[in-house]
Design a protein around this motif. Structure first.
Motif, short mmCIF file in Angstrom:
data_model
loop_
_atom_site.label_atom_id
_atom_site.label_comp_id
_atom_site.label_asym_id
_atom_site.label_seq_id
_atom_site.Cartn_x
_atom_site.Cartn_y
_atom_site.Cartn_z
N PRO A 59 -5.46 -0.41 -12.31
CA PRO A 59 -4.13 -0.27 -11.72
C PRO A 59 -4.18 -0.23 -10.19
CG PRO A 59 -4.41 1.27 -13.52
CD PRO A 59 -5.75 0.66 -13.28
N ALA A 60 -3.33 -1.01 -9.56
CA ALA A 60 -3.22 -1.01 -8.10
C ALA A 60 -2.25 0.10 -7.72
CB ALA A 60 -2.74 -2.37 -7.62
N ARG A 61 -2.75 1.26 -7.39
CA ARG A 61 -1.92 2.46 -7.27
C ARG A 61 -1.09 2.53 -6.00
NH1 ARG A 61 -2.60 5.01 -11.80
NH2 ARG A 61 -4.64 5.01 -12.74
N SER A 62 -1.60 2.03 -4.89
CA SER A 62 -0.86 2.12 -3.65
C SER A 62 -1.21 0.93 -2.76
CB SER A 62 -1.20 3.43 -2.93
OG SER A 62 -0.43 3.57 -1.78
N ILE A 63 -0.22 0.44 -2.03
CA ILE A 63 -0.43 -0.72 -1.18
C ILE A 63 0.38 -0.57 0.10
CG2 ILE A 63 1.40 -2.16 -2.13
CD1 ILE A 63 -0.91 -4.37 -2.14
N LYS A 64 -0.12 -1.17 1.19
CA LYS A 64 0.54 -1.01 2.49
C LYS A 64 0.29 -2.26 3.34
CE LYS A 64 2.24 1.62 5.88
NZ LYS A 64 3.63 1.44 6.08
N PHE A 65 1.36 -2.77 3.98
CA PHE A 65 1.21 -3.83 4.98
C PHE A 65 0.52 -3.25 6.22
CE2 PHE A 65 4.91 -6.12 3.07
CZ PHE A 65 4.30 -7.36 2.93
N ILE A 66 -0.31 -4.04 6.86
CA ILE A 66 -0.86 -3.68 8.17
C ILE A 66 0.05 -4.35 9.20
CG2 ILE A 66 -2.87 -3.79 9.70
CD1 ILE A 66 -3.24 -2.05 7.19
N ALA A 67 0.79 -3.54 9.94
CA ALA A 67 1.90 -4.02 10.77
C ALA A 67 1.48 -4.98 11.89
CB ALA A 67 2.64 -2.83 11.37
N TRP A 68 0.33 -4.79 12.50
CA TRP A 68 -0.02 -5.62 13.64
C TRP A 68 -0.58 -6.98 13.23
CZ3 TRP A 68 -2.75 -1.15 12.47
CH2 TRP A 68 -4.04 -1.34 12.00
N HIS A 69 -0.77 -7.23 11.94
CA HIS A 69 -1.28 -8.51 11.47
C HIS A 69 -0.51 -8.91 10.22
CE1 HIS A 69 -4.00 -11.69 10.32
NE2 HIS A 69 -4.62 -11.56 11.46
N LYS A 70 0.24 -9.99 10.25
CA LYS A 70 1.14 -10.36 9.17
C LYS A 70 0.44 -10.56 7.83
CE LYS A 70 4.57 -12.74 11.94
NZ LYS A 70 5.20 -14.01 12.20
N GLN A 71 -0.81 -10.98 7.82
CA GLN A 71 -1.46 -11.37 6.58
C GLN A 71 -2.37 -10.30 5.99
OE1 GLN A 71 -3.39 -15.09 7.39
NE2 GLN A 71 -1.50 -16.08 7.96
N TRP A 72 -2.37 -9.10 6.49
CA TRP A 72 -3.25 -8.05 5.99
C TRP A 72 -2.48 -7.03 5.16
CZ3 TRP A 72 -6.98 -6.17 10.40
CH2 TRP A 72 -7.79 -7.24 10.79
N VAL A 73 -3.13 -6.60 4.09
CA VAL A 73 -2.63 -5.48 3.29
C VAL A 73 -3.81 -4.60 2.93
CG1 VAL A 73 -0.69 -6.75 2.31
CG2 VAL A 73 -2.84 -6.70 1.08
N VAL A 74 -3.54 -3.33 2.68
CA VAL A 74 -4.56 -2.38 2.23
C VAL A 74 -4.14 -1.93 0.84
CG1 VAL A 74 -5.64 -0.15 2.64
CG2 VAL A 74 -5.12 -1.64 4.55
N LEU A 75 -5.09 -1.89 -0.09
CA LEU A 75 -4.81 -1.54 -1.46
C LEU A 75 -5.76 -0.44 -1.92
CD1 LEU A 75 -3.52 -2.42 -4.30
CD2 LEU A 75 -5.64 -3.66 -4.59
N TRP A 76 -5.20 0.59 -2.57
CA TRP A 76 -6.00 1.64 -3.18
C TRP A 76 -5.82 1.53 -4.68
CZ3 TRP A 76 -2.88 2.36 0.98
CH2 TRP A 76 -3.48 2.80 2.16
N SER A 77 -6.94 1.52 -5.41
CA SER A 77 -6.82 1.47 -6.87
C SER A 77 -7.55 2.62 -7.50
CB SER A 77 -7.34 0.15 -7.41
OG SER A 77 -8.70 -0.01 -7.12
#
Length: 77
Positions: A59-77
């Motif tokens: 399960p992908a429990r939490s996700i967040k856009f990285i604001a200073w770079h349009k194509q990055w996300v951080v995912l915690w599972s």
């Protein structure tokens, strides 16, 4: 006195269980992580899916856009 709110549905789409959502600060995108490990990016103005990809089998429990770079996300599972 009861609180009466008028709610209008803007974007409705059936999916698996959503674990987390995030809004991009400059683009009209909603990022959603699903219980299946899939990540979806939705454009809320056009009401279309921009991209969907499977990240993990957990399960992908939490996700967040990285604001200073349009194509990055951080995912915690």
């Amino acid at each position: 006195m009861p609180l009466r709110l008028e709610i209008k549905r803007k974007l409705a789409q059936r999916s698996e269980r959503v674990k987390s959502v995030d809004l991009h600060p400059t683009e009209p995108w909603i990022l959603a992580s699903l219980y299946s490990g899939t990540v979806c990016i939705w454009n809320y103005q056009s009401q279309t899916m921009v991209k969907s990809f499977e990240v993990t089998e957990l399960p992908a429990r939490s996700i967040k856009f990285i604001a200073w770079h349009k194509q990055w996300v951080v995912l915690w599972s």
